[in-house]
Write an enzyme that holds these catalytic residues in place. Structure first.
Site, PDB file in Angstrom:
ATOM      1  N   GLY A  51      -3.939  -4.211  -0.689  1.00  0.00           N
ATOM      2  CA  GLY A  51      -3.339  -3.084  -0.993  1.00  0.00           C
ATOM      3  C   GLY A  51      -2.878  -2.266   0.432  1.00  0.00           C
ATOM      4  O   GLY A  51      -1.421  -1.610   0.419  1.00  0.00           O
ATOM      5  N   GLU A 106      -7.260   2.536   3.784  1.00  0.00           N
ATOM      6  CA  GLU A 106      -7.211   2.298   2.541  1.00  0.00           C
ATOM      7  C   GLU A 106      -5.914   2.747   1.664  1.00  0.00           C
ATOM      8  O   GLU A 106      -5.417   3.668   2.314  1.00  0.00           O
ATOM      9  CB  GLU A 106      -8.391   3.185   1.474  1.00  0.00           C
ATOM     10  CG  GLU A 106      -9.660   2.248   1.001  1.00  0.00           C
ATOM     11  CD  GLU A 106      -9.524   1.213   0.281  1.00  0.00           C
ATOM     12  OE1 GLU A 106      -8.381   0.756   0.183  1.00  0.00           O
ATOM     13  OE2 GLU A 106     -10.576   0.824  -0.410  1.00  0.00           O
ATOM     14  N   ASP A 107      -5.511   2.181   0.694  1.00  0.00           N
ATOM     15  CA  ASP A 107      -4.228   2.340   0.157  1.00  0.00           C
ATOM     16  C   ASP A 107      -4.479   3.517  -0.880  1.00  0.00           C
ATOM     17  O   ASP A 107      -3.681   4.578  -0.939  1.00  0.00           O
ATOM     18  CB  ASP A 107      -3.632   1.071  -0.669  1.00  0.00           C
ATOM     19  CG  ASP A 107      -4.612   0.577  -1.345  1.00  0.00           C
ATOM     20  OD1 ASP A 107      -5.597   0.797  -1.679  1.00  0.00           O
ATOM     21  OD2 ASP A 107      -4.101  -0.603  -2.366  1.00  0.00           O
ATOM     22  N   ASP A 110      -9.674   5.506  -6.077  1.00  0.00           N
ATOM     23  CA  ASP A 110      -9.725   5.894  -7.645  1.00  0.00           C
ATOM     24  C   ASP A 110     -11.135   6.116  -8.042  1.00  0.00           C
ATOM     25  O   ASP A 110     -11.454   7.282  -8.119  1.00  0.00           O
ATOM     26  CB  ASP A 110      -9.238   4.488  -8.400  1.00  0.00           C
ATOM     27  CG  ASP A 110      -9.000   4.613  -9.925  1.00  0.00           C
ATOM     28  OD1 ASP A 110      -9.266   5.695 -10.559  1.00  0.00           O
ATOM     29  OD2 ASP A 110      -8.802   3.721 -10.504  1.00  0.00           O
ATOM     30  N   PHE A 159      -1.294   4.685 -13.214  1.00  0.00           N
ATOM     31  CA  PHE A 159      -1.357   3.646 -12.242  1.00  0.00           C
ATOM     32  C   PHE A 159       0.116   3.483 -11.481  1.00  0.00           C
ATOM     33  O   PHE A 159       0.931   3.707 -12.163  1.00  0.00           O
ATOM     34  CB  PHE A 159      -1.337   2.239 -13.215  1.00  0.00           C
ATOM     35  CG  PHE A 159      -1.918   1.147 -12.487  1.00  0.00           C
ATOM     36  CD1 PHE A 159      -3.062   0.909 -12.470  1.00  0.00           C
ATOM     37  CD2 PHE A 159      -0.947   0.151 -11.957  1.00  0.00           C
ATOM     38  CE1 PHE A 159      -3.533  -0.148 -11.536  1.00  0.00           C
ATOM     39  CE2 PHE A 159      -1.257  -0.871 -11.255  1.00  0.00           C
ATOM     40  CZ  PHE A 159      -2.824  -1.141 -11.005  1.00  0.00           C
ATOM     41  N   ASP A 166      -0.154  -3.256  -5.799  1.00  0.00           N
ATOM     42  CA  ASP A 166       0.282  -4.133  -6.758  1.00  0.00           C
ATOM     43  C   ASP A 166       0.036  -4.016  -8.277  1.00  0.00           C
ATOM     44  O   ASP A 166      -1.055  -3.051  -8.502  1.00  0.00           O
ATOM     45  CB  ASP A 166      -0.263  -5.413  -6.567  1.00  0.00           C
ATOM     46  CG  ASP A 166      -1.588  -5.540  -6.796  1.00  0.00           C
ATOM     47  OD1 ASP A 166      -2.508  -4.846  -6.249  1.00  0.00           O
ATOM     48  OD2 ASP A 166      -1.960  -6.267  -7.429  1.00  0.00           O
ATOM     49  N   ARG A 172       4.292  -5.125  -4.777  1.00  0.00           N
ATOM     50  CA  ARG A 172       3.906  -4.558  -3.308  1.00  0.00           C
ATOM     51  C   ARG A 172       5.154  -4.280  -2.540  1.00  0.00           C
ATOM     52  O   ARG A 172       5.271  -3.537  -1.581  1.00  0.00           O
ATOM     53  CB  ARG A 172       3.191  -5.633  -2.578  1.00  0.00           C
ATOM     54  CG  ARG A 172       1.503  -5.926  -3.428  1.00  0.00           C
ATOM     55  CD  ARG A 172       0.739  -6.654  -2.397  1.00  0.00           C
ATOM     56  NE  ARG A 172      -0.240  -7.063  -3.334  1.00  0.00           N
ATOM     57  CZ  ARG A 172      -1.519  -6.718  -3.562  1.00  0.00           C
ATOM     58  NH1 ARG A 172      -1.618  -5.283  -3.177  1.00  0.00           N
ATOM     59  NH2 ARG A 172      -2.618  -7.136  -4.006  1.00  0.00           N
TER      60      ARG A 172
HETATM   61  P1  IMP Z   1     -11.835   2.231  -6.282  1.00  0.00           P
HETATM   62  O1  IMP Z   1     -12.776   1.234  -5.835  1.00  0.00           O
HETATM   63  O2  IMP Z   1     -11.853   2.436  -8.036  1.00  0.00           O
HETATM   64  O3  IMP Z   1     -11.858   3.416  -5.965  1.00  0.00           O
HETATM   65  O4  IMP Z   1     -10.256   1.439  -6.273  1.00  0.00           O
HETATM   66  C1  IMP Z   1      -9.646   1.038  -5.222  1.00  0.00           C
HETATM   67  C2  IMP Z   1      -8.670  -0.017  -5.191  1.00  0.00           C
HETATM   68  O5  IMP Z   1      -8.395  -0.325  -6.646  1.00  0.00           O
HETATM   69  C3  IMP Z   1      -7.563   0.274  -4.267  1.00  0.00           C
HETATM   70  O6  IMP Z   1      -7.948  -0.094  -3.026  1.00  0.00           O
HETATM   71  C4  IMP Z   1      -6.531  -0.484  -5.030  1.00  0.00           C
HETATM   72  O7  IMP Z   1      -6.509  -1.802  -4.438  1.00  0.00           O
HETATM   73  C5  IMP Z   1      -6.895  -0.498  -6.580  1.00  0.00           C
HETATM   74  N1  IMP Z   1      -6.256   0.700  -7.285  1.00  0.00           N
HETATM   75  C6  IMP Z   1      -6.916   1.789  -7.654  1.00  0.00           C
HETATM   76  N2  IMP Z   1      -5.779   2.433  -8.383  1.00  0.00           N
HETATM   77  C7  IMP Z   1      -4.732   1.732  -8.279  1.00  0.00           C
HETATM   78  C8  IMP Z   1      -3.202   2.002  -9.024  1.00  0.00           C
HETATM   79  O8  IMP Z   1      -3.043   2.992  -9.613  1.00  0.00           O
HETATM   80  N3  IMP Z   1      -2.282   0.938  -8.430  1.00  0.00           N
HETATM   81  C9  IMP Z   1      -2.811  -0.273  -7.570  1.00  0.00           C
HETATM   82  N4  IMP Z   1      -4.031  -0.300  -7.322  1.00  0.00           N
HETATM   83  C10 IMP Z   1      -4.809   0.550  -7.679  1.00  0.00           C
HETATM   84 MG    MG Z   2      -7.191  -1.817  -2.448  1.00  0.00          MG
END
Ligand code: IMP
Ligand code: MG
Length: 181
Positions: A51, A106-107, A110, A159, A166, A172
């Protein structure tokens, strides 16, 4: 019959959460901040694949001090819109990070599981410092305590896709950040 990507591109402005211009100016600002904070320290950016590859490339080019880049690949989502809660390592970093100033790129954050996984894993190799930058942070979705040092935008719990992000590996290449239906 146009494909999904085409339909998405044609779907109008109402789904744009962050314009290309807003992203560009934010990324330049983050690059300046990092350049000021790391002057003389030769930091290494670690882009989190897949991402963050576009954000990482733009951020890297907006940094005006001596700087290196490498990548790590993890996954927690599969093709779903919700985290599985289990972070898997897909490709490790090659660079030696011991005694280096490391900035993880990081992108989006969440649940916070990915950030905490990376902090633990990369912390083990004894970097001199370890900080995190994320283009996006979702508000109110944390499932664990985490900390991020540089944030581009706080966004609502929706989202989003585009600018590297993606849905099931699609979208992307969209230039801005869009809300998924
Ligand atoms: P976490 O581990 O739940 O904090 O998620 C982090 C990863 O989930 C990010 O680096 C993204 O790759 C993916 N992610 C979380 N939310 C989204 C979204 O809204 N769109 C796309 N990818 C997401
Ligand atoms: Mg990611």
């Amino acid at each position: 019959m146009p494909d999904e990507t085409q339909v998405f591109f044609d779907s109008g402005d109402e789904k744009v959460l962050l314009s290309k211009e807003a992203i560009d100016s934010k990324v330049k600002g983050l690059g300046q901040e990092i350049s000021n904070d790391y002057e003389g320290l030769s930091p290494i950016l670690i882009g989190v694949l897949n991402g963050s590859f576009i954000f990482c490339a733009d951020l890297f080019r907006s940094i005006t001090i001596d700087c290196e880049v490498d990548f790590i690949k993890i996954s927690s989502y599969g093709d779903a819109m919700q985290t599985s809660g289990e972070v898997k390592l897909k490709k490790d970093v090659d660079a030696h990070l011991k005694n280096r100033h490391v900035i993880v790129v990081e992108d989006i954050v969440d649940s916070g599981y990915s950030v905490n996984y990376l902090r633990e894993r990369l912390g083990k190799v004894e970097p001199k410092s370890l900080k995190f930058v994320s283009l996006l942070v979702k508000e109110g979705t944390a499932r664990v305590d985490y900390s991020i040092d540089y944030v581009g935008f706080n966004i609502p719990d929706r989202f989003v896709v585009g600018y590297g992000l993606d849905y099931a590996q699609k979208f992307r290449n969209l230039p801005a950040v869009y809300l998924m239906e």
